[in-house]
Design a protein around this motif. Structure first.
Motif, PDB file in Angstrom:
ATOM      1  N   LYS A  42      61.613  38.756  -7.631  1.00 44.34           N
ATOM      2  CA  LYS A  42      60.371  39.575  -7.918  1.00 44.34           C
ATOM      3  C   LYS A  42      59.335  38.561  -8.926  1.00 44.34           C
ATOM      4  CE  LYS A  42      62.514  44.208  -8.630  1.00 44.34           C
ATOM      5  NZ  LYS A  42      63.002  45.235  -9.665  1.00 44.34           N
ATOM      6  N   ASN A  43      59.744  37.504  -9.254  1.00 41.52           N
ATOM      7  CA  ASN A  43      58.868  36.558 -10.005  1.00 41.52           C
ATOM      8  C   ASN A  43      58.198  35.645  -9.074  1.00 41.52           C
ATOM      9  OD1 ASN A  43      58.951  37.477 -12.823  1.00 41.52           O
ATOM     10  ND2 ASN A  43      60.718  36.522 -13.057  1.00 41.52           N
ATOM     11  N   SER A 103      57.325  45.878 -18.074  1.00 41.70           N
ATOM     12  CA  SER A 103      58.557  45.082 -18.360  1.00 41.70           C
ATOM     13  C   SER A 103      58.622  44.422 -19.602  1.00 41.70           C
ATOM     14  CB  SER A 103      58.501  44.100 -17.275  1.00 41.70           C
ATOM     15  OG  SER A 103      57.698  42.805 -17.418  1.00 41.70           O
ATOM     16  N   ASP A 146      65.727  39.648 -10.445  1.00 45.85           N
ATOM     17  CA  ASP A 146      64.742  39.397 -11.384  1.00 45.85           C
ATOM     18  C   ASP A 146      64.041  38.120 -11.017  1.00 45.85           C
ATOM     19  OD1 ASP A 146      65.052  41.625 -12.539  1.00 45.85           O
ATOM     20  OD2 ASP A 146      66.247  40.621 -14.180  1.00 45.85           O
ATOM     21  N   LEU A 147      64.372  37.034 -10.416  1.00 40.81           N
ATOM     22  CA  LEU A 147      63.939  35.696 -10.008  1.00 40.81           C
ATOM     23  C   LEU A 147      63.204  35.913  -8.793  1.00 40.81           C
ATOM     24  CD1 LEU A 147      63.807  32.865 -10.302  1.00 40.81           C
ATOM     25  CD2 LEU A 147      65.544  32.578  -9.082  1.00 40.81           C
ATOM     26  N   SER A 181      72.415  39.588  -7.106  1.00 34.68           N
ATOM     27  CA  SER A 181      72.729  40.124  -8.350  1.00 34.68           C
ATOM     28  C   SER A 181      71.509  40.525  -9.286  1.00 34.68           C
ATOM     29  CB  SER A 181      73.539  38.864  -9.201  1.00 34.68           C
ATOM     30  OG  SER A 181      72.435  37.960  -9.327  1.00 34.68           O
ATOM     31  N   GLU A 182      71.595  41.129 -10.330  1.00 32.47           N
ATOM     32  CA  GLU A 182      70.618  41.509 -11.215  1.00 32.47           C
ATOM     33  C   GLU A 182      69.604  40.568 -11.491  1.00 32.47           C
ATOM     34  OE1 GLU A 182      69.320  44.265 -15.094  1.00 32.47           O
ATOM     35  OE2 GLU A 182      71.413  44.293 -14.253  1.00 32.47           O
ATOM     36  N   SER A 183      70.234  39.380 -11.957  1.00 28.00           N
ATOM     37  CA  SER A 183      69.361  38.262 -12.224  1.00 28.00           C
ATOM     38  C   SER A 183      68.603  37.538 -11.116  1.00 28.00           C
ATOM     39  CB  SER A 183      70.493  37.187 -12.910  1.00 28.00           C
ATOM     40  OG  SER A 183      71.396  36.619 -12.049  1.00 28.00           O
ATOM     41  N   GLN A 184      69.359  37.357 -10.000  1.00 30.78           N
ATOM     42  CA  GLN A 184      68.608  37.053  -8.598  1.00 30.78           C
ATOM     43  C   GLN A 184      67.489  37.850  -8.105  1.00 30.78           C
ATOM     44  OE1 GLN A 184      72.188  36.809  -6.358  1.00 30.78           O
ATOM     45  NE2 GLN A 184      72.511  34.631  -6.329  1.00 30.78           N
TER      46      GLN A 184
END
Length: 299
Positions: free
Chosen positions: A55-56, A193, A52-53, A47-50
């Motif tokens: 990438k961090n 970002s 982003d996580l 998912s998009e939120s996953q």
């Protein structure tokens, strides 16, 4: 950490070396360990939120667009991203000027030609269609921010596309250079970002922004009930204080930038100091107020 990721995404694949021909069906990430592991996660499982996580947590390996690279560009690409040998350069030190286009799905041939024209003496590597690096050898005369602002303005007027630059630090060409570049790349990615308000960035510009967005909660709470409380009541006041501090506390220059009379500026400064009890003439206090203004602006 990799094992935990595999438990969440069991259809992922791992490799001890960077994939020679990475599949476009996967998002690829690399651990930051001494012996890194590459992991590919199916795009349709994230998912998009996953994303982003991830990438961090890991270094995101963006698909490269370097099949056309040759000569010095190919050598540098191998050195920076694939563990290749150090390129043979005349200069002992180089720096990386990163650039990113704020556009998608655009024909970039004209942009390639324009960049080559602006930087004929430098090596340019396009990492993918919207991101690349300019490798500049240290000489008596180096590229400066004013020139990059002018180039960015030309891109916007001629190609109707915005371009952002990040001017890196000159470093010795050693085996540690790829690691240093990786850190600068991380700074630029995080900065983009957060904001694209400035088209030419440096570490000195990025540092307070990144610091302001990584404050611990207890410091945020103190700011909320002190400095930010004054800003919340008067947004114009925050813009005034921020401009004043960015102008090296020069009242005449600040008033000019804000299009106000110097007396009006002084009234706002006095109003802020009266509300908060903070003396802007004190260096430590000014640093805190500036970070607070960045935090409020970026959040």
């Amino acid at each position: 950490m990799i094992n935990k990721i595999l438990s969440y995404f069991p259809e992922s694949v791992t490799q001890e070396n960077i994939p020679a021909d990475p599949s476009a069906d996967y998002y690829w990430f690399k651990e930051a360990d001494a012996r890194p592991m590459w992991i590919g996660i199916p795009k349709d499982k994230v998912s998009e939120s996953q994303l982003d996580l991830m990438k961090n947590l890991f270094h995101f390996v963006e698909p490269e667009n370097n099949t056309h690279l040759s000569g010095a560009a190919h050598s540098w690409n191998q050195f920076l991203f694939h563990g290749g040998e150090m390129p043979s350069e005349d200069a002992d030190e180089v720096r990386f000027i990163q650039f990113r286009l704020q556009v998608k799905d655009m024909e970039t041939e004209g942009i390639h030609e324009a960049l080559n024209g602006f930087f004929p003496d430098h090596t340019i590597i396009w990492i993918h269609s919207t991101f690349g690096i300019i490798i500049e050898e240290k000489k008596e005369v180096s590229e400066n921010a004013e020139e990059l602002y002018s180039i960015a303005s030309t891109f916007e007027s001629d190609f109707f596309v915005k371009i952002s630059f990040y001017i890196g630090k000159f470093q010795k060409v050693t085996a540690q250079l790829p690691h240093f570049f990786d850190r600068e790349k991380q700074v630029f990615e995080e900065l983009i970002s957060l904001t694209t308000r400035d088209v030419v960035n440096t570490f000195e510009k990025a540092f307070p922004m990144l610091l302001a967005t990584h404050l611990p909660d207890y410091l945020k709470n103190i700011l909320e009930f002190s400095i930010l409380e004054a800003f919340a009541e008067d947004k114009e006041l925050m813009a005034t204080i921020k401009t004043f501090l960015e102008s090296n506390s020069n009242a005449s220059l600040s008033a000019k930038k804000l299009y106000v009379h110097r007396n009006t500026l002084q009234y706002r400064l006095d109003k802020f100091m009266e509300k908060t009890g903070v003396n802007l003439k004190d260096f430590d206090a000014a640093v805190v107020v500036y970070l607070a203004s960045l935090y409020e602006e970026l959040r």
